[in-house]
Design a protein around this motif. Structure first.
Motif, PDB file in Angstrom:
ATOM      1  N   THR A 214      55.741  33.678 -11.838  1.00  0.00           N
ATOM      2  CA  THR A 214      54.670  34.596 -12.219  1.00  0.00           C
ATOM      3  C   THR A 214      54.312  35.605 -11.134  1.00  0.00           C
ATOM      4  O   THR A 214      53.760  36.656 -11.439  1.00  0.00           O
ATOM      5  N   GLU A 239      43.976  31.665  -8.094  1.00  0.00           N
ATOM      6  CA  GLU A 239      44.958  32.143  -9.065  1.00  0.00           C
ATOM      7  C   GLU A 239      45.440  31.021  -9.987  1.00  0.00           C
ATOM      8  O   GLU A 239      45.933  31.285 -11.085  1.00  0.00           O
ATOM      9  N   TYR A 240      45.300  29.797  -9.566  1.00  0.00           N
ATOM     10  CA  TYR A 240      45.593  28.662 -10.440  1.00  0.00           C
ATOM     11  C   TYR A 240      44.765  28.780 -11.711  1.00  0.00           C
ATOM     12  O   TYR A 240      45.278  28.663 -12.835  1.00  0.00           O
ATOM     13  N   TYR A 243      45.675  32.015 -14.009  1.00  0.00           N
ATOM     14  CA  TYR A 243      46.848  31.860 -14.872  1.00  0.00           C
ATOM     15  C   TYR A 243      46.627  30.782 -15.926  1.00  0.00           C
ATOM     16  O   TYR A 243      47.090  30.908 -17.065  1.00  0.00           O
ATOM     17  N   LEU A 244      45.925  29.713 -15.575  1.00  0.00           N
ATOM     18  CA  LEU A 244      45.681  28.641 -16.536  1.00  0.00           C
ATOM     19  C   LEU A 244      44.820  29.150 -17.690  1.00  0.00           C
ATOM     20  O   LEU A 244      45.085  28.852 -18.866  1.00  0.00           O
ATOM     21  N   PRO A 438      49.759  21.828  -8.804  1.00  0.00           N
ATOM     22  CA  PRO A 438      49.795  23.084  -8.048  1.00  0.00           C
ATOM     23  C   PRO A 438      50.939  23.085  -7.037  1.00  0.00           C
ATOM     24  O   PRO A 438      51.343  22.027  -6.547  1.00  0.00           O
ATOM     25  N   SER A 577      55.795  20.258 -13.090  1.00  0.00           N
ATOM     26  CA  SER A 577      55.189  21.587 -12.981  1.00  0.00           C
ATOM     27  C   SER A 577      55.059  21.956 -11.520  1.00  0.00           C
ATOM     28  O   SER A 577      55.017  21.094 -10.629  1.00  0.00           O
ATOM     29  N   PHE A 579      52.782  24.961 -10.356  1.00  0.00           N
ATOM     30  CA  PHE A 579      51.940  25.996 -10.931  1.00  0.00           C
ATOM     31  C   PHE A 579      50.993  26.610  -9.900  1.00  0.00           C
ATOM     32  O   PHE A 579      50.549  25.903  -8.984  1.00  0.00           O
ATOM     33  N   PRO A 580      50.660  27.878 -10.004  1.00  0.00           N
ATOM     34  CA  PRO A 580      51.106  28.856 -11.000  1.00  0.00           C
ATOM     35  C   PRO A 580      52.322  29.673 -10.576  1.00  0.00           C
ATOM     36  O   PRO A 580      52.611  30.688 -11.198  1.00  0.00           O
ATOM     37  N   ASP A 583      55.575  29.454 -14.539  1.00  0.00           N
ATOM     38  CA  ASP A 583      54.766  29.308 -15.751  1.00  0.00           C
ATOM     39  C   ASP A 583      54.905  27.904 -16.315  1.00  0.00           C
ATOM     40  O   ASP A 583      55.886  27.201 -16.065  1.00  0.00           O
ATOM     41  N   ARG A 584      53.905  27.481 -17.072  1.00  0.00           N
ATOM     42  CA  ARG A 584      53.893  26.128 -17.620  1.00  0.00           C
ATOM     43  C   ARG A 584      54.857  25.997 -18.799  1.00  0.00           C
ATOM     44  O   ARG A 584      55.011  26.925 -19.596  1.00  0.00           O
TER      45      ARG A 584
END
Length: 625
Positions: A214, A239-240, A243-244, A438, A577, A579-580, A583-584
């Protein structure tokens, strides 16, 4: 008499301009000021160099006064050639140019920076990673032709040169350096691509093994917008959460109004490894042609942006042309770290300035013997020059990878061993897209030092999470030295229809280290990489996973030269994952994860198998010292 003489001298020293009356309402704006003064120890020329289609590219030529018969060192950049050649408004050449240029311009080199077409002060249209002329580009104009035309012009219009040219640059500049090798100008004698963009889908900037990165949105907005460009204006928060809250990557783009940027539209339209990405892969382009220009391709071991490209080019070219004049170099650096101070990275300390060492001991001699007039013969180049982290020393090898693959098996009770477990077993965890793991401790900011050093972040911040499995060896009694790309063979299943898999190879430091207490118990990532499960049958053929079915997911971690020391332990972490940064994965089947609706994101139970017929392992490229 002495007082009279002094007064006369003081009066005569007053500039004539100050004695001339000036209208108080005179316009105080002037057209220009030449900040390179007559006393400067260098010459700085700017030129608009014509290409074969008539487009003119802004080019800055800098050399020390008195330079004659000098080699030309060229870089083609999207990052402002004018700014690159005015680091400081100084009259000293070492202060004007980037740090890495000093050894060259102090030894008679002519340094040239050029804005790629469509950016900076260059004319033309900008296409990010402009494809080579062919199926994706019918114009006949690309970075290969622009490099050729630029070199041709320089050899004819820079009388201070000896007519020999080398090309160098990192990241995007590494990409343009590689493109110059396709149909190269005869005057191009050597190339040093650093951390080059090579394949934006397999493992460089935009995707890694199918998972979308991302942070590219910030780059896209900053790189392609003339007015208002920069990072996505999410503010300074975590930013976590940004984007979530947005949902899918596509929804994030739409919510911030960047979905109509041509570069973003292209990426969103090609989530799989189709011809759009394949035709741009520079390793494939170079493998189809004979490499004639000696090349030193290099990168950082902890390159957070383009860890894939350099080794991929080396591998592809050597496979097609075993005697190709190419050497791979890996230093203990971040992205583009070879051009900065290199005595440390995050908490890691090395033996001196490793970046300066490499520039002086390898890059400069590599260029000197090929570009200088009456230079001594070039010494034979090894296949690889790498820095052994852990023991902190430079090493050379006659082949790469230099190690032989040895499996390190996951086992019961979260063990890790070179002995394959006889009995089969498994471990489960629940992956929840609403609570992704994360990639760095929160709050997340994908810029600055936090971004540059995230690959050496202490992984204890996720060790112990219920959605992260950690497998560990006993304390090592002897060193384990690896040289190459560790290969993941993960036997796993999901209750969903898609899944991401993240594997981390980690060096666990001793719990007590009085000599270096800051590293006590540290979990240092040696290789971290992701794989999007839908591509288990091939990157160009995504398909849903059958719930509960065990698949063999295989991919490689980045290339390294590392020594796990006695007293340390080796750890392998598995999660779903990261993240971010990525992408998830919704973990249900959707045709494009880029546009997954909110309802598609569901929990899934992930099963990692070990032992027996489905023995998960990380294959280490081990060498015996």
């Amino acid at each position: 008499m002495r007082k009279l003489i002094t007064a006369t001298l003081l009066f005569s020293a007053v500039p004539l301009l100050a004695q001339v009356p000036i209208d108080p309402m005179a316009n105080e704006q002037v057209e220009s000021y030449d900040w390179v003064r007559p006393e400067a120890d260098y010459v700085r020329r700017t030129e608009m160099v014509p290409m074969r289609d008539g487009t003119k590219l802004f080019t800055v030529i800098v050399y020390r006064k008195g330079t004659k018969d000098g080699p030309i060192l060229l870089s083609r950049t999207p990052y402002d050639a004018n700014g690159a050649t005015s680091r400081n408004r100084s009259q000293r050449i070492e202060e004007v140019l980037p740090v890495m240029d000093a050894p060259f311009v102090n030894d008679g080199y002519i340094r040239v920076y050029q804005d790629v077409r469509g950016l900076g002060k260059s004319e033309g249209e900008y296409v990010m990673a402009r494809p080579l002329s062919g199926p994706l580009n019918p114009t006949g104009i690309d970075h290969a032709t622009d490099a050729y035309d630029t070199i041709d012009w320089l050899t004819k219009h820079v009388p201070e040169s000896n007519g020999k040219v080398g090309i160098i640059g990192s990241s995007y500049l590494g990409f343009t350096s590689l493109m110059a090798l396709i149909g190269p100008h005869p005057a191009l004698k050597a190339a040093v691509p650093q951390s080059p963009m090579v394949d934006g889908w397999i493992g460089d900037d935009w995707f890694h093994n199918g998972a979308f990165r991302t942070f590219g949105f910030d780059y896209d907005l900053g790189q392609t917008v003339k007015d208002g460009g920069g990072s996505v204006p999410v503010g300074t928060g975590d930013e976590y959460q940004s984007y979530l809250s947005a949902g899918s990557a596509g929804q994030f783009a739409r919510s911030w109004g960047i979905d109509q940027l041509p570069v973003v539209r292209k990426v969103l339209s090609h989530p799989a490894y189709d011809s759009y990405w394949q035709e741009q892969a520079v390793d494939k382009l170079l493998a189809r042609r004979k490499l004639t220009v000696p090349t030193l391709v290099m990168l950082g071991q902890w390159d957070q942006e383009d860890s894939y490209g350099g080794p991929a080019v080396f591998k592809a070219v050597k496979a097609a042309q075993p005697d190709a004049p190419i050497t791979l170099a890996i230093g203990p650096w971040r992205h583009s770290g070879a051009n900065y101070e290199g005595s440390s990275l995050g908490p890691l300390k090395f033996e001196g300035d490793t970046a300066l060492q490499f520039r002086l001991n390898w890059i400069k001699p590599f260029f000197d013997c090929r570009l200088k007039t009456n230079a001594p013969p070039c010494k034979p180049m090894p296949a690889a020059v790498t820095y052994a982290t852990g023991t902190n020393r430079w090493e050379t090898d006659s082949k790469w990878p230099a190690g032989s693959e040895t499996p390190l098996y996951l086992g019961s009770d979260f063990s890790l061993s070179f002995q394959k477990p006889a009995a089969p077993g498994s471990d489960d965890y629940v992956s929840d897209p609403a609570k992704p793991v994360p990639f760095v401790p929160r709050p997340v900011h994908m810029d600055g030092d936090a971004w540059r050093t995230w690959l050496v972040q202490d992984q204890r911040f996720v060790d112990g999470r219920p959605d992260v499995l950690s497998y560990t060896t006993p304390v090592l009694g002897e060193a384990v030295h690896i040289k190459g790309a560790p290969r993941v063979d993960l036997r796993a299943a999901t209750s969903g229809q898609d899944s991401d898999w993240v594997v981390k190879l980690i060096d666990v430091y001793p719990a007590e280290m009085s000599a270096n207490p800051g590293m006590a118990g540290y979990q240092l990532g040696i290789g971290i990489e992701i794989f999007r499960g839908r591509y288990v049958h091939g990157f160009s053929s995504p398909a849903p996973l059958a719930p509960g079915k065990t698949y063999a997911f295989g991919w490689s971690l980045p290339n390294v030269n590392h020594v796990f020391l006695p007293g340390h332990r080796i750890m392998v972490q598995v999660q779903s994952s990261l993240f971010p940064l990525y992408d998830r994965n919704p973990q249900t089947w959707v045709s494009s994860i880029m546009d997954a609706p909110a309802g598609a994101y569901r929990k899934a139970t992930q099963t990692v198998r070990w032992g027996g017929a489905d023995a998960s392992a990380v294959w280490l490229p081990m060498v015996k010292d």
